[in-house]
Design an enzyme around this catalytic site. Structure first.
Site, PDB file in Angstrom:
ATOM      1  CG  ASP A  31      -2.110   0.890   1.148  1.00  0.00           C
ATOM      2  OD1 ASP A  31      -1.910   2.099   0.948  1.00  0.00           O
ATOM      3  OD2 ASP A  31      -3.246   0.389   1.258  1.00  0.00           O
ATOM      4  N   GLY A  36      -4.742   5.131   2.707  1.00  0.00           N
ATOM      5  CA  GLY A  36      -4.795   4.131   3.776  1.00  0.00           C
ATOM      6  C   GLY A  36      -4.038   4.581   5.018  1.00  0.00           C
ATOM      7  CG  PHE A  72      -9.029  -4.647  -1.279  1.00  0.00           C
ATOM      8  CD1 PHE A  72     -10.394  -4.756  -1.074  1.00  0.00           C
ATOM      9  CD2 PHE A  72      -8.228  -5.743  -0.955  1.00  0.00           C
ATOM     10  CE1 PHE A  72     -10.954  -5.928  -0.571  1.00  0.00           C
ATOM     11  CE2 PHE A  72      -8.777  -6.915  -0.447  1.00  0.00           C
ATOM     12  CZ  PHE A  72     -10.145  -7.010  -0.258  1.00  0.00           C
ATOM     13  CE1 TYR A 140     -13.828   3.409  -8.209  1.00  0.00           C
ATOM     14  CE2 TYR A 140     -16.217   3.314  -8.456  1.00  0.00           C
ATOM     15  CZ  TYR A 140     -15.055   2.866  -7.862  1.00  0.00           C
ATOM     16  OH  TYR A 140     -15.122   1.878  -6.912  1.00  0.00           O
TER      17      TYR A 140
HETATM   18  N1  LIG Z   1     -16.165   1.705  -0.576  1.00  0.00           N
HETATM   19  C1  LIG Z   1     -17.122   1.257  -1.414  1.00  0.00           C
HETATM   20  O1  LIG Z   1     -18.321   1.437  -1.188  1.00  0.00           O
HETATM   21  C2  LIG Z   1     -16.722   0.495  -2.654  1.00  0.00           C
HETATM   22  C3  LIG Z   1     -17.727   0.063  -3.513  1.00  0.00           C
HETATM   23  C4  LIG Z   1     -17.369  -0.641  -4.661  1.00  0.00           C
HETATM   24  C5  LIG Z   1     -16.047  -0.921  -4.924  1.00  0.00           C
HETATM   25  N2  LIG Z   1     -15.082  -0.490  -4.075  1.00  0.00           N
HETATM   26  C6  LIG Z   1     -13.678  -0.803  -4.383  1.00  0.00           C
HETATM   27  O2  LIG Z   1     -13.092  -1.431  -3.256  1.00  0.00           O
HETATM   28  C7  LIG Z   1     -11.711  -1.092  -3.166  1.00  0.00           C
HETATM   29  C8  LIG Z   1     -11.400  -0.612  -1.776  1.00  0.00           C
HETATM   30  O3  LIG Z   1     -12.191   0.530  -1.478  1.00  0.00           O
HETATM   31  P1  LIG Z   1     -11.984   1.309  -0.097  1.00  0.00           P
HETATM   32  O4  LIG Z   1     -13.267   2.009   0.199  1.00  0.00           O
HETATM   33  O5  LIG Z   1     -11.407   0.411   0.905  1.00  0.00           O
HETATM   34  O6  LIG Z   1     -10.902   2.405  -0.541  1.00  0.00           O
HETATM   35  P2  LIG Z   1      -9.700   3.030   0.293  1.00  0.00           P
HETATM   36  O7  LIG Z   1      -9.318   4.299  -0.383  1.00  0.00           O
HETATM   37  O8  LIG Z   1     -10.014   3.080   1.745  1.00  0.00           O
HETATM   38  O9  LIG Z   1      -8.531   1.943   0.093  1.00  0.00           O
HETATM   39  C9  LIG Z   1      -7.713   1.892  -1.043  1.00  0.00           C
HETATM   40  C10 LIG Z   1      -6.300   1.597  -0.570  1.00  0.00           C
HETATM   41  O10 LIG Z   1      -5.454   1.458  -1.702  1.00  0.00           O
HETATM   42  C11 LIG Z   1      -4.251   2.212  -1.497  1.00  0.00           C
HETATM   43  N3  LIG Z   1      -3.755   2.575  -2.835  1.00  0.00           N
HETATM   44  C12 LIG Z   1      -4.371   3.347  -3.771  1.00  0.00           C
HETATM   45  N4  LIG Z   1      -3.600   3.443  -4.860  1.00  0.00           N
HETATM   46  C13 LIG Z   1      -2.480   2.700  -4.634  1.00  0.00           C
HETATM   47  C14 LIG Z   1      -1.306   2.421  -5.400  1.00  0.00           C
HETATM   48  N5  LIG Z   1      -1.129   2.932  -6.615  1.00  0.00           N
HETATM   49  N6  LIG Z   1      -0.364   1.635  -4.852  1.00  0.00           N
HETATM   50  C15 LIG Z   1      -0.529   1.104  -3.605  1.00  0.00           C
HETATM   51  N7  LIG Z   1      -1.615   1.347  -2.838  1.00  0.00           N
HETATM   52  C16 LIG Z   1      -2.580   2.150  -3.355  1.00  0.00           C
HETATM   53  C17 LIG Z   1      -4.685   3.373  -0.629  1.00  0.00           C
HETATM   54  O11 LIG Z   1      -3.617   3.939   0.115  1.00  0.00           O
HETATM   55  C18 LIG Z   1      -5.707   2.706   0.295  1.00  0.00           C
HETATM   56  O12 LIG Z   1      -5.098   2.152   1.431  1.00  0.00           O
HETATM   57  C19 LIG Z   1     -11.444  -0.066  -4.262  1.00  0.00           C
HETATM   58  O13 LIG Z   1     -10.854  -0.716  -5.356  1.00  0.00           O
HETATM   59  C20 LIG Z   1     -12.836   0.432  -4.634  1.00  0.00           C
HETATM   60  O14 LIG Z   1     -12.904   0.834  -5.974  1.00  0.00           O
HETATM   61  C21 LIG Z   1     -15.382   0.217  -2.948  1.00  0.00           C
HETATM   62  O1  LIG Z   2     -23.351  13.658   1.721  1.00  0.00           O
HETATM   63  C1  LIG Z   2     -23.966  12.832   1.020  1.00  0.00           C
HETATM   64  C2  LIG Z   2     -23.330  11.697   0.466  1.00  0.00           C
HETATM   65  C3  LIG Z   2     -24.087  10.841  -0.324  1.00  0.00           C
HETATM   66  N1  LIG Z   2     -25.403  11.084  -0.549  1.00  0.00           N
HETATM   67  C4  LIG Z   2     -26.188  10.159  -1.375  1.00  0.00           C
HETATM   68  O2  LIG Z   2     -26.116   8.893  -0.762  1.00  0.00           O
HETATM   69  C5  LIG Z   2     -26.118   7.857  -1.740  1.00  0.00           C
HETATM   70  C6  LIG Z   2     -24.895   6.982  -1.518  1.00  0.00           C
HETATM   71  O3  LIG Z   2     -23.738   7.751  -1.805  1.00  0.00           O
HETATM   72  P1  LIG Z   2     -22.262   7.267  -1.463  1.00  0.00           P
HETATM   73  O4  LIG Z   2     -22.216   6.769  -0.067  1.00  0.00           O
HETATM   74  O5  LIG Z   2     -21.331   8.375  -1.848  1.00  0.00           O
HETATM   75  O6  LIG Z   2     -22.048   5.998  -2.399  1.00  0.00           O
HETATM   76  P2  LIG Z   2     -22.212   5.858  -3.977  1.00  0.00           P
HETATM   77  O7  LIG Z   2     -22.077   7.142  -4.688  1.00  0.00           O
HETATM   78  O8  LIG Z   2     -23.485   5.083  -4.224  1.00  0.00           O
HETATM   79  O9  LIG Z   2     -20.927   5.000  -4.366  1.00  0.00           O
HETATM   80  C7  LIG Z   2     -20.467   3.888  -3.611  1.00  0.00           C
HETATM   81  O10 LIG Z   2     -21.073   2.733  -4.079  1.00  0.00           O
HETATM   82  C8  LIG Z   2     -20.793   2.447  -5.441  1.00  0.00           C
HETATM   83  C9  LIG Z   2     -21.513   1.191  -5.808  1.00  0.00           C
HETATM   84  O11 LIG Z   2     -22.894   1.335  -5.608  1.00  0.00           O
HETATM   85  C10 LIG Z   2     -19.297   2.257  -5.614  1.00  0.00           C
HETATM   86  O12 LIG Z   2     -19.012   2.053  -6.959  1.00  0.00           O
HETATM   87  C11 LIG Z   2     -18.542   3.468  -5.136  1.00  0.00           C
HETATM   88  O13 LIG Z   2     -17.152   3.192  -5.163  1.00  0.00           O
HETATM   89  C12 LIG Z   2     -18.946   3.781  -3.731  1.00  0.00           C
HETATM   90  O14 LIG Z   2     -18.356   4.998  -3.338  1.00  0.00           O
HETATM   91  C13 LIG Z   2     -26.104   8.569  -3.098  1.00  0.00           C
HETATM   92  O15 LIG Z   2     -27.411   8.641  -3.565  1.00  0.00           O
HETATM   93  C14 LIG Z   2     -25.635   9.983  -2.775  1.00  0.00           C
HETATM   94  O16 LIG Z   2     -26.167  10.975  -3.621  1.00  0.00           O
HETATM   95  C15 LIG Z   2     -26.035  12.180   0.007  1.00  0.00           C
HETATM   96  O17 LIG Z   2     -27.227  12.409  -0.208  1.00  0.00           O
HETATM   97  N2  LIG Z   2     -25.297  13.025   0.784  1.00  0.00           N
END
Ligand SMILES: NC(=O)c1ccc[n+]([C@@H]2O[C@H](COP(=O)([O-])OP(=O)(O)OC[C@H]3O[C@@H](n4cnc5c(N)ncnc54)[C@H](O)[C@@H]3O)[C@@H](O)[C@H]2O)c1
Ligand SMILES: O=c1ccn([C@@H]2O[C@H](COP(=O)(O)OP(=O)(O)O[C@H]3O[C@H](CO)[C@@H](O)[C@H](O)[C@H]3O)[C@@H](O)[C@H]2O)c(=O)[nH]1
Length: 327
Positions: A31, A36, A72, A140
């Site tokens: 990472d 992170g 991730f 994205y």
């Molecule tokens: N959070 C969500 O709701 C959600 C939904 C769908 C998909 N995802 C996917 O899940 C994964 C994890 O999401 P998260 O919410 O834990 O994100 P996060 O930002 O908390 O974690 C990502 C981690 O990757 C590291 N990183 C980024 N670029 C890097 C690089 N070039 N080299 C090494 N490390 C690197 C960051 O430092 C961080 O620790 C992502 O790929 C994201 O697209 C997340």
């Molecule tokens: O301050 C805020 C933040 C979010 N929202 C709404 O809440 C919902 C959820 O938003 P958010 O929590 O930002 O998640 P998403 O935009 O749905 O995206 C998440 O979920 C996606 C899959 O559904 C993933 O692809 C993305 O990485 C992840 O960030 C959406 O309708 C937003 O418009 C608000 O109304 N107010």
């Protein structure tokens, strides 16, 4: 098993590293700490490095004989990806290709990829199953979709098998209270609502009240981070038992509107939450709900913490801990 977790210091990755540790795996987190936190890596070794550095990856693969890679690491904000597509394609596509290239060189053949509901774009129907057309509407989503498209070529040429897990909305926190969501800046709804409840934030903005949904606000499928990690664990076994490359949608199959999330947060926390009604956020589909029956049938996955109140309770315990720590 030796498992490489790229992005293991992030929100979802750190929960995965902890789970792999409890299952007895040797875990290495790679990472660059761009988003992170080193103190979130609770098992194994943390190697600080960037996926853009192919030589650093080669050195890492030389040192450890990995059985599988969980990936991730990426940039994760839809809005930012629209403003800075180059950054998103560079990190989420080019840097992922570096990783896949080094995996091929070292003959590491099991890959579990964090994909997203954003690869589907504006849904044509819900719940969204794996047959739903993929037409991402922002950089994205497209960056993740491009990797999904490349993986069959890696399977063909290098016998590299992969499982793409398309998460819907990851939420919640480690039930033991040791880990949680610590994005800076935070953009996700549940942690933001809870910051408004704890007083770390003045209010929560609701982005759009004129969607074609029962209460006019967007509907999402919130899935507990622990349940996501369990799916990765099962996917790892699936690959190790000879399972073919496959993509799975991961959600609870139940949608909640932004207003319902805020109401749940009010009930869980017992706090006043100031709500501000704002205009729509660009790129937000009205409704995203997963059909996860393929993951259930093939991986034997079943969400265990599906209740939204449970998800919010765990996130609230984490938020309360952050407030106490910062005082
Ligand atoms: N959070 C969500 O709701 C959600 C939904 C769908 C998909 N995802 C996917 O899940 C994964 C994890 O999401 P998260 O919410 O834990 O994100 P996060 O930002 O908390 O974690 C990502 C981690 O990757 C590291 N990183 C980024 N670029 C890097 C690089 N070039 N080299 C090494 N490390 C690197 C960051 O430092 C961080 O620790 C992502 O790929 C994201 O697209 C997340
Ligand atoms: O301050 C805020 C933040 C979010 N929202 C709404 O809440 C919902 C959820 O938003 P958010 O929590 O930002 O998640 P998403 O935009 O749905 O995206 C998440 O979920 C996606 C899959 O559904 C993933 O692809 C993305 O990485 C992840 O960030 C959406 O309708 C937003 O418009 C608000 O109304 N107010």
């Amino acid at each position: 098993m030796n498992i490489l977790v790229c992005g293991g210091a992030g929100y979802i990755g750190s929960h995965m590293v902890k789970m792999l540790g409890t299952k007895g795996c040797n875990v290495v987190t790679f990472d660059n700490l761009s988003s992170g936190h080193a103190d979130a890596v609770l098992s194994g070794n943390l190697v600080q490095g960037c996926l853009s550095n192919t030589q650093a990856l080669r050195d890492l693969f030389q040192l450890y004989q990995f059985d599988a890679v969980m990936h991730f690491a990426s940039y994760i904000q839809v809005g930012e990806s629209v403003q800075k597509p180059a950054m998103y394609y560079q990190n989420n596509v080019a840097n992922t290709l570096n990783l896949l290239q080094v995996m091929a060189e070292f003959k590491v053949q099991h890959f579990i990829f964090s994909s997203t509901a954003a690869t589907f774009g504006e849904p044509q129907y819900t719940p969204i199953d794996e047959q739903h057309p993929q037409q991402p509407i922002n950089p994205y989503g497209r960056s993740k979709w491009l990797i999904e498209q490349a993986l069959p070529d890696f399977a063909h040429a290098y016998a590299m098998k992969s499982v793409c897990l398309r998460y819907f909305n990851a939420a919640g926190a480690d039930p033991d209270g040791k880990l949680g969501e610590r994005h800076e800046p935070e953009t996700h709804l549940i942690p933001l609502v809870l910051q408004a409840a704890s007083g770390r934030r003045k209010n929560i903005s609701v982005f759009g009240t004129d969607y074609d949904t029962p209460d006019g606000t967007c509907i999402r499928d919130y899935i507990h981070v622990q349940d996501l990690c369990e799916a990765h664990w099962l996917a790892l076994h699936y690959l190790q038992q000879g399972g073919a490359s496959q993509n799975f949608n991961l959600g609870n199959g139940q949608g909640f509107s932004v207003k319902q999330v805020i109401d749940t947060a009010k009930a869980v926390t017992g706090k006043h939450i100031e709500v501000v009604y704002a205009s729509r956020r660009a790129g937000d589909p009205a409704r995203l709900v997963a059909d996860s029956s393929a993951a259930q049938a093939t991986l034997g996955w079943k969400p265990m913490l599906a209740d939204l109140s449970t998800i919010v309770q765990h996130a609230w315990a984490w938020e309360s801990k952050q407030v106490a720590t910062n005082q």
